[in-house]
Write an enzyme that holds these catalytic residues in place. Structure first.
Site, PDB file in Angstrom:
ATOM      1  N   ARG A  99       0.245   0.981 -10.180  1.00  0.00           N
ATOM      2  CA  ARG A  99       0.379   2.341  -9.652  1.00  0.00           C
ATOM      3  C   ARG A  99       1.780   2.884  -9.914  1.00  0.00           C
ATOM      4  O   ARG A  99       1.955   4.086 -10.189  1.00  0.00           O
ATOM      5  CB  ARG A  99       0.068   2.355  -8.153  1.00  0.00           C
TER       6      ARG A  99
ATOM      7  N   MET B  47       0.841  -1.190   0.000  1.00  0.00           N
ATOM      8  CA  MET B  47       0.000   0.000   0.000  1.00  0.00           C
ATOM      9  C   MET B  47       0.875   1.238   0.000  1.00  0.00           C
ATOM     10  O   MET B  47       2.000   1.201   0.449  1.00  0.00           O
ATOM     11  CB  MET B  47      -0.909   0.005   1.218  1.00  0.00           C
ATOM     12  N   CYS B  48       0.356   2.307  -0.517  1.00  0.00           N
ATOM     13  CA  CYS B  48       1.002   3.617  -0.555  1.00  0.00           C
ATOM     14  C   CYS B  48       1.739   3.839  -1.872  1.00  0.00           C
ATOM     15  O   CYS B  48       2.187   2.887  -2.518  1.00  0.00           O
ATOM     16  CB  CYS B  48       1.958   3.852   0.599  1.00  0.00           C
ATOM     17  N   SER B  49       1.861   5.099  -2.228  1.00  0.00           N
ATOM     18  CA  SER B  49       2.589   5.508  -3.420  1.00  0.00           C
ATOM     19  C   SER B  49       3.340   6.790  -3.109  1.00  0.00           C
ATOM     20  O   SER B  49       2.877   7.612  -2.308  1.00  0.00           O
ATOM     21  CB  SER B  49       1.635   5.755  -4.593  1.00  0.00           C
TER      22      SER B  49
END
Length: 338
Positions: free
Chosen positions: A210, A1-3
């Site tokens: 992503r 998770m996260c970018s």
């Protein structure tokens, strides 16, 4: 998770955008903004040979679970961001190396380093030790990796694999998401149109998609935006494109989770932006307007308790008790306030 993305063009500020994605988006991880002044003595919170230091630089940080620094910017223009990495492997504790709880990993760099190069050298001289958290019903060693940026446009990605830091250092490392490990992400990236290959840019919530989407849209930002506001908005447009909507969490795939908050670090002008994704308002602080000198107290701003706040909130920070960081190898027991 996260970018995470980093953008800078000649004559433009170095801007770093990041999304925090997490499965429990309703509690928002207890996220708050804090100031951390210079002159504070800290230790790494491990049982043997804890790393010890005194903060040289003040910073503004984003905390989670009231026990860890997840993101922040210091008064020298160094930005640091923690992101999820399922493959993180901290190995056995080597007590010959000074140890630091991962709750303090970001804070250590913000406290002591002005540049990415300094932080990279510091990372080689200590050992990161995880705390434990309950994720998807399981107790795990917090699986995380780290990105760093500074006012020169330098960048680094640090992953702990097989107990040792694996570091990618250079201004070309502008994008970070999650699995697979960074070396593999760079290989996958080359298959897409505009990035070395012929496949169309993907649109799913997966970490590798992503990654590709963020890298591609960074190349589409104008080199000379019409104004500072347009530059910041451009970075927001790219990092928001990498967000996962409410309801997007997949219990079977921890790398896919709802985006709950977002930051932009302006490493050049020392401005820190923050927004909760369930609210339309963006807030920011200029580090020059905060009380960061030695002897100042920590201060706190809780946007979740001030839903009408927008714009510059430097004057809304209030004195707070010092943050109690999570000791390594102990479980996070935070629960949301009633």
């Amino acid at each position: 998770m996260c970018s995470r993305i980093q953008w800078n063009s000649k004559g433009q500020p170095v801007l770093v955008g990041r999304n925090m994605d997490w499965t429990d988006w309703q509690t928002k991880m207890g996220t708050k903004l804090r100031t951390m002044p210079a002159g504070v003595e800290r230790e790494g919170l491990v049982d043997e040979n804890p790393l010890k230091w005194t903060s040289k630089y003040g910073s503004v940080i984003t905390t989670v679970w009231d026990c860890a620094t997840a993101d922040g910017l210091n008064e020298a223009g160094l930005a640091a961001n923690l992101l999820y990495l399922a493959e993180a492997n901290y190995g056995e504790r080597d007590s010959s190396l000074p140890g630091v709880s991962i709750a303090l990993w970001v804070q250590y760099f913000l406290d002591t380093c002005a540049t990415v190069a300094e932080a990279v050298e510091a990372a080689k001289a200590c050992q990161v030790v995880p705390f434990q958290l309950v994720h998807m019903g399981e107790n795990v060693n917090a699986p995380l990796h780290l990105s760093l940026s500074d006012a020169s446009g330098d960048s680094a990605i640090i992953e702990i694999l097989d107990g040792k830091p694996h570091i990618h250092h250079g201004p070309e490392f502008t994008v970070l998401t999650n699995s697979p490990v960074y070396d593999e992400q760079l290989v996958l990236l080359k298959q897409y149109d505009g990035l070395g290959g012929t496949k169309p840019i993907p649109g799913t919530m997966s970490a590798e998609d992503r990654f590709a989407r963020s890298a591609y849209y960074l190349t589409r930002l104008p080199e000379q935006p019409a104004s500072y506001q347009v530059a910041v908005a451009g970075v927001l447009s790219v990092i928001r494109n990498a967000a996962t909507p409410f309801g997007g969490s997949d219990p079977a795939q921890p790398n896919n989770a709802t985006t709950i908050w977002r930051t932009i670090c302006d490493c050049t002008n020392k401005r820190y932006y923050f927004e909760f994704c369930h609210m339309p308002n963006v807030v920011w602080v200029d580090l020059d307007d905060l009380k960061l000198s030695a002897g100042a107290s920590e201060q706190l701003f809780d946007l979740d308790a001030d839903n009408d706040a927008a714009g510059d909130v430097s004057g809304k920070f209030k004195p707070a008790e010092p943050l109690v960081f999570q000791k390594a190898n102990t479980p996070v027991t935070w629960t949301p306030a009633a």
